[in-house]
Design an enzyme around this catalytic site. Structure first.
Site, PDB file in Angstrom:
ATOM      1  N   GLY A 160      -6.838   0.724   4.283  1.00  0.00           N
ATOM      2  CA  GLY A 160      -6.499  -0.143   3.154  1.00  0.00           C
ATOM      3  C   GLY A 160      -6.335  -1.579   3.610  1.00  0.00           C
ATOM      4  O   GLY A 160      -7.295  -2.247   4.000  1.00  0.00           O
ATOM      5  N   ILE A 161      -5.099  -2.052   3.603  1.00  0.00           N
ATOM      6  CA  ILE A 161      -4.786  -3.437   3.983  1.00  0.00           C
ATOM      7  C   ILE A 161      -5.306  -3.736   5.399  1.00  0.00           C
ATOM      8  O   ILE A 161      -5.757  -4.846   5.676  1.00  0.00           O
ATOM      9  CB  ILE A 161      -3.255  -3.675   3.890  1.00  0.00           C
ATOM     10  CG1 ILE A 161      -2.773  -3.511   2.434  1.00  0.00           C
ATOM     11  CG2 ILE A 161      -2.873  -5.054   4.425  1.00  0.00           C
ATOM     12  CD1 ILE A 161      -1.264  -3.333   2.288  1.00  0.00           C
ATOM     13  N   SER A 172      -5.008   3.101   8.053  1.00  0.00           N
ATOM     14  CA  SER A 172      -5.736   1.856   8.374  1.00  0.00           C
ATOM     15  C   SER A 172      -6.864   1.493   7.407  1.00  0.00           C
ATOM     16  O   SER A 172      -7.461   0.428   7.540  1.00  0.00           O
ATOM     17  CB  SER A 172      -6.321   1.873   9.804  1.00  0.00           C
ATOM     18  OG  SER A 172      -5.293   1.792  10.772  1.00  0.00           O
ATOM     19  N   ASP A 181       2.874   2.339   2.225  1.00  0.00           N
ATOM     20  CA  ASP A 181       4.230   2.033   2.701  1.00  0.00           C
ATOM     21  C   ASP A 181       5.132   1.615   1.534  1.00  0.00           C
ATOM     22  O   ASP A 181       6.249   2.132   1.377  1.00  0.00           O
ATOM     23  CB  ASP A 181       4.108   0.898   3.734  1.00  0.00           C
ATOM     24  CG  ASP A 181       5.294   0.803   4.671  1.00  0.00           C
ATOM     25  OD1 ASP A 181       6.112   1.734   4.706  1.00  0.00           O
ATOM     26  OD2 ASP A 181       5.388  -0.221   5.374  1.00  0.00           O
ATOM     27  N   GLY A 212       0.812  -1.216   0.000  1.00  0.00           N
ATOM     28  CA  GLY A 212       0.000   0.000   0.000  1.00  0.00           C
ATOM     29  C   GLY A 212       0.846   1.267   0.000  1.00  0.00           C
ATOM     30  O   GLY A 212       1.840   1.371  -0.733  1.00  0.00           O
TER      31      GLY A 212
HETATM   32  P1  ADP Z   1      -3.130   0.432   6.017  1.00  0.00           P
HETATM   33  O1  ADP Z   1      -2.192  -0.753   6.004  1.00  0.00           O
HETATM   34  O2  ADP Z   1      -2.881   1.371   7.189  1.00  0.00           O
HETATM   35  O3  ADP Z   1      -4.559   0.045   5.844  1.00  0.00           O
HETATM   36  P2  ADP Z   1      -2.756   1.096   3.176  1.00  0.00           P
HETATM   37  O4  ADP Z   1      -1.501   1.675   2.644  1.00  0.00           O
HETATM   38  O5  ADP Z   1      -3.087  -0.305   2.827  1.00  0.00           O
HETATM   39  O6  ADP Z   1      -2.675   1.332   4.761  1.00  0.00           O
HETATM   40  O7  ADP Z   1      -3.994   2.011   2.747  1.00  0.00           O
HETATM   41  C1  ADP Z   1      -4.379   3.206   3.373  1.00  0.00           C
HETATM   42  C2  ADP Z   1      -5.234   4.019   2.404  1.00  0.00           C
HETATM   43  O8  ADP Z   1      -4.374   4.648   1.450  1.00  0.00           O
HETATM   44  C3  ADP Z   1      -6.229   3.194   1.573  1.00  0.00           C
HETATM   45  O9  ADP Z   1      -7.453   3.934   1.487  1.00  0.00           O
HETATM   46  C4  ADP Z   1      -5.559   3.064   0.214  1.00  0.00           C
HETATM   47  O10 ADP Z   1      -6.510   2.995  -0.853  1.00  0.00           O
HETATM   48  C5  ADP Z   1      -4.798   4.371   0.112  1.00  0.00           C
HETATM   49  N1  ADP Z   1      -3.576   4.340  -0.721  1.00  0.00           N
HETATM   50  C6  ADP Z   1      -2.829   3.272  -1.130  1.00  0.00           C
HETATM   51  N2  ADP Z   1      -1.776   3.687  -1.859  1.00  0.00           N
HETATM   52  C7  ADP Z   1      -1.839   5.055  -1.902  1.00  0.00           C
HETATM   53  C8  ADP Z   1      -1.042   6.074  -2.504  1.00  0.00           C
HETATM   54  N3  ADP Z   1       0.065   5.787  -3.227  1.00  0.00           N
HETATM   55  N4  ADP Z   1      -1.435   7.368  -2.349  1.00  0.00           N
HETATM   56  C9  ADP Z   1      -2.542   7.682  -1.625  1.00  0.00           C
HETATM   57  N5  ADP Z   1      -3.328   6.774  -1.038  1.00  0.00           N
HETATM   58  C10 ADP Z   1      -2.994   5.478  -1.170  1.00  0.00           C
END
Ligand code: ADP
Length: 169
Positions: free
Chosen positions: A122-123, A120, A36, A34
């Site tokens: 997303g994943i 939080s 990260d 995601g």
């Molecule tokens: P977590 O593990 O805390 O849930 P994620 O990275 O999986 O974090 O996702 C957090 C949010 O950021 C989700 O809504 C996802 O769709 C969004 N997201 C993922 N990649 C990006 C990016 N490159 N830029 C902005 N938002 C993103």
């Protein structure tokens, strides 16, 4: 913080022209998927090197800490670890703490602008509508001096949902 300073943004968190970008990190702080993954890819190895140097034990859930932003346009990455709802961590105070602690770090750094993803949501599986509400409520309640807070999402539907919550705040 005045709600007018919070701006919904459609786009990639790694492309934001701000002083600090917030990473949705994990406890180990050694990279992940995601946001990260995107931050480590775009920021380059300097980000991971600094994570290892500054956070040998990683970070607790709800806490935040900064590193260099490497090749990103930002000056700093502020890493924060949201609760993993999908794994049963459902204490909303931990999610609120991520925003509060990230803004405290931003104030200490003297950052004038910051971009948050939806921690939080997303994943880690936090229900999106509540993730947006937690973000907006906590940022508004913060005493932070940061002048501009971008809330960044990848799709227009999420940006529209953020806009709705801001209008009601
Ligand atoms: P977590 O593990 O805390 O849930 P994620 O990275 O999986 O974090 O996702 C957090 C949010 O950021 C989700 O809504 C996802 O769709 C969004 N997201 C993922 N990649 C990006 C990016 N490159 N830029 C902005 N938002 C993103």
């Amino acid at each position: 913080m005045d709600v007018q300073r919070i701006i919904p943004v459609l786009g990639d968190i790694t492309k934001q022209d701000v002083d600090a970008v917030v990473n949705a990190a994990n406890n180990a702080m050694r990279g992940g998927g995601g946001v990260d993954g995107a931050i480590h890819r775009a920021g380059g190895p300097a980000v991971l090197d600094d994570c290892i140097r500054r956070f040998p034990q990683g970070l607790a859930t709800g806490d935040a800490g900064w590193t260099t932003a490497g090749n990103l346009p930002a000056k700093w990455v502020i890493h924060t670890v949201g609760p993993n709802h999908a794994a049963g961590q459902r204490d909303r105070r931990l999610l609120e703490s991520c925003y509060r602690r990230a803004l405290e770090e931003a104030d200490e750094l003297g950052a004038r602008s910051i971009a948050f993803p939806l921690i939080s949501a997303g994943i880690y599986g936090w229900p999106k509508e509540d993730a947006i509400r937690a973000a907006v409520e906590t940022i508004v309640a913060s005493p932070s001096q940061v002048g501009r807070v971008a809330l960044v999402a990848l799709d227009e539907a999420t940006v529209a949902a953020i806009r709705e919550v801001l209008l009601g705040s």
